[in-house]
Scaffold this motif. Structure first.
Motif, PDB file in Angstrom:
ATOM      1  N   ASP A  17     -31.064 -11.847 -54.376  1.00 47.39           N
ATOM      2  CA  ASP A  17     -29.875 -11.922 -53.526  1.00 47.39           C
ATOM      3  C   ASP A  17     -28.594 -11.838 -54.352  1.00 47.39           C
ATOM      4  O   ASP A  17     -27.616 -11.222 -53.920  1.00 47.39           O
ATOM      5  CB  ASP A  17     -29.876 -13.208 -52.702  1.00 47.39           C
ATOM      6  N   LYS A  20     -28.061  -8.240 -55.074  1.00 53.17           N
ATOM      7  CA  LYS A  20     -27.563  -7.532 -53.885  1.00 53.17           C
ATOM      8  C   LYS A  20     -26.090  -7.825 -53.638  1.00 53.17           C
ATOM      9  O   LYS A  20     -25.321  -6.946 -53.259  1.00 53.17           O
ATOM     10  CB  LYS A  20     -28.363  -7.938 -52.648  1.00 53.17           C
ATOM     11  N   PHE A  21     -25.699  -9.077 -53.829  1.00 49.78           N
ATOM     12  CA  PHE A  21     -24.312  -9.456 -53.569  1.00 49.78           C
ATOM     13  C   PHE A  21     -23.355  -8.849 -54.592  1.00 49.78           C
ATOM     14  O   PHE A  21     -22.363  -8.227 -54.237  1.00 49.78           O
ATOM     15  CB  PHE A  21     -24.160 -10.976 -53.546  1.00 49.78           C
ATOM     16  N   ALA A  24     -24.284  -4.634 -54.861  1.00 50.04           N
ATOM     17  CA  ALA A  24     -24.271  -3.805 -53.657  1.00 50.04           C
ATOM     18  C   ALA A  24     -23.248  -4.279 -52.630  1.00 50.04           C
ATOM     19  O   ALA A  24     -23.066  -3.636 -51.606  1.00 50.04           O
ATOM     20  CB  ALA A  24     -25.667  -3.773 -53.035  1.00 50.04           C
ATOM     21  N   GLY A  25     -22.615  -5.417 -52.895  1.00 52.30           N
ATOM     22  CA  GLY A  25     -21.603  -5.924 -51.973  1.00 52.30           C
ATOM     23  C   GLY A  25     -22.166  -6.434 -50.655  1.00 52.30           C
ATOM     24  O   GLY A  25     -21.464  -6.468 -49.653  1.00 52.30           O
ATOM     25  N   ASN A  26     -23.413  -6.841 -50.649  1.00 50.69           N
ATOM     26  CA  ASN A  26     -24.059  -7.348 -49.438  1.00 50.69           C
ATOM     27  C   ASN A  26     -23.585  -8.780 -49.184  1.00 50.69           C
ATOM     28  O   ASN A  26     -23.979  -9.717 -49.874  1.00 50.69           O
ATOM     29  CB  ASN A  26     -25.578  -7.286 -49.630  1.00 50.69           C
ATOM     30  N   SER A  27     -22.735  -8.969 -48.172  1.00 52.86           N
ATOM     31  CA  SER A  27     -22.154 -10.294 -47.937  1.00 52.86           C
ATOM     32  C   SER A  27     -23.176 -11.297 -47.413  1.00 52.86           C
ATOM     33  O   SER A  27     -23.049 -12.499 -47.664  1.00 52.86           O
ATOM     34  CB  SER A  27     -20.954 -10.204 -47.001  1.00 52.86           C
ATOM     35  N   ALA A  28     -24.192 -10.840 -46.684  1.00 54.88           N
ATOM     36  CA  ALA A  28     -25.239 -11.759 -46.217  1.00 54.88           C
ATOM     37  C   ALA A  28     -26.000 -12.337 -47.411  1.00 54.88           C
ATOM     38  O   ALA A  28     -26.361 -13.518 -47.416  1.00 54.88           O
ATOM     39  CB  ALA A  28     -26.195 -11.046 -45.280  1.00 54.88           C
ATOM     40  N   ALA A  29     -26.214 -11.515 -48.418  1.00 51.87           N
ATOM     41  CA  ALA A  29     -26.875 -11.998 -49.634  1.00 51.87           C
ATOM     42  C   ALA A  29     -25.985 -13.037 -50.313  1.00 51.87           C
ATOM     43  O   ALA A  29     -26.483 -14.024 -50.871  1.00 51.87           O
ATOM     44  CB  ALA A  29     -27.173 -10.849 -50.576  1.00 51.87           C
ATOM     45  N   ARG A  32     -26.571 -16.359 -48.781  1.00 49.42           N
ATOM     46  CA  ARG A  32     -27.829 -16.953 -49.267  1.00 49.42           C
ATOM     47  C   ARG A  32     -27.666 -17.492 -50.688  1.00 49.42           C
ATOM     48  O   ARG A  32     -28.211 -18.555 -51.025  1.00 49.42           O
ATOM     49  CB  ARG A  32     -28.958 -15.925 -49.193  1.00 49.42           C
TER      50      ARG A  32
END
Length: 59
Positions: A17, A20-21, A24-29, A32
């Motif tokens: 996670d 990913k954060f 990849a800039g995944n805010s949901a990660a 977490r």
């Protein structure tokens, strides 16, 4: 020692996670990761308390 093992497991589980954060800039990660860091903080405090108790009881 059991709680220390939990810390290691938690860090290993949140690694994907964090990747990913940050990459990849995944805010949901990111959410977490924040929760896992809070869980780590709690575990670390519990370990600190145990160590202090054990250290003081050996005297």
């Amino acid at each position: 020692m059991e709680k220390f093992s939990k810390v290691k497991e938690l860090l290993a589980s949140v690694e994907a996670d964090a990747e990913k954060f940050y990459n990849a800039g995944n805010s949901a990660a990111g959410t977490r990761v924040r929760k896992a860091m809070q869980d780590l903080k709690v575990l670390a405090q519990e370990i600190r308390t145990e160590v202090t108790e054990k250290k003081n009881s050996d005297k």
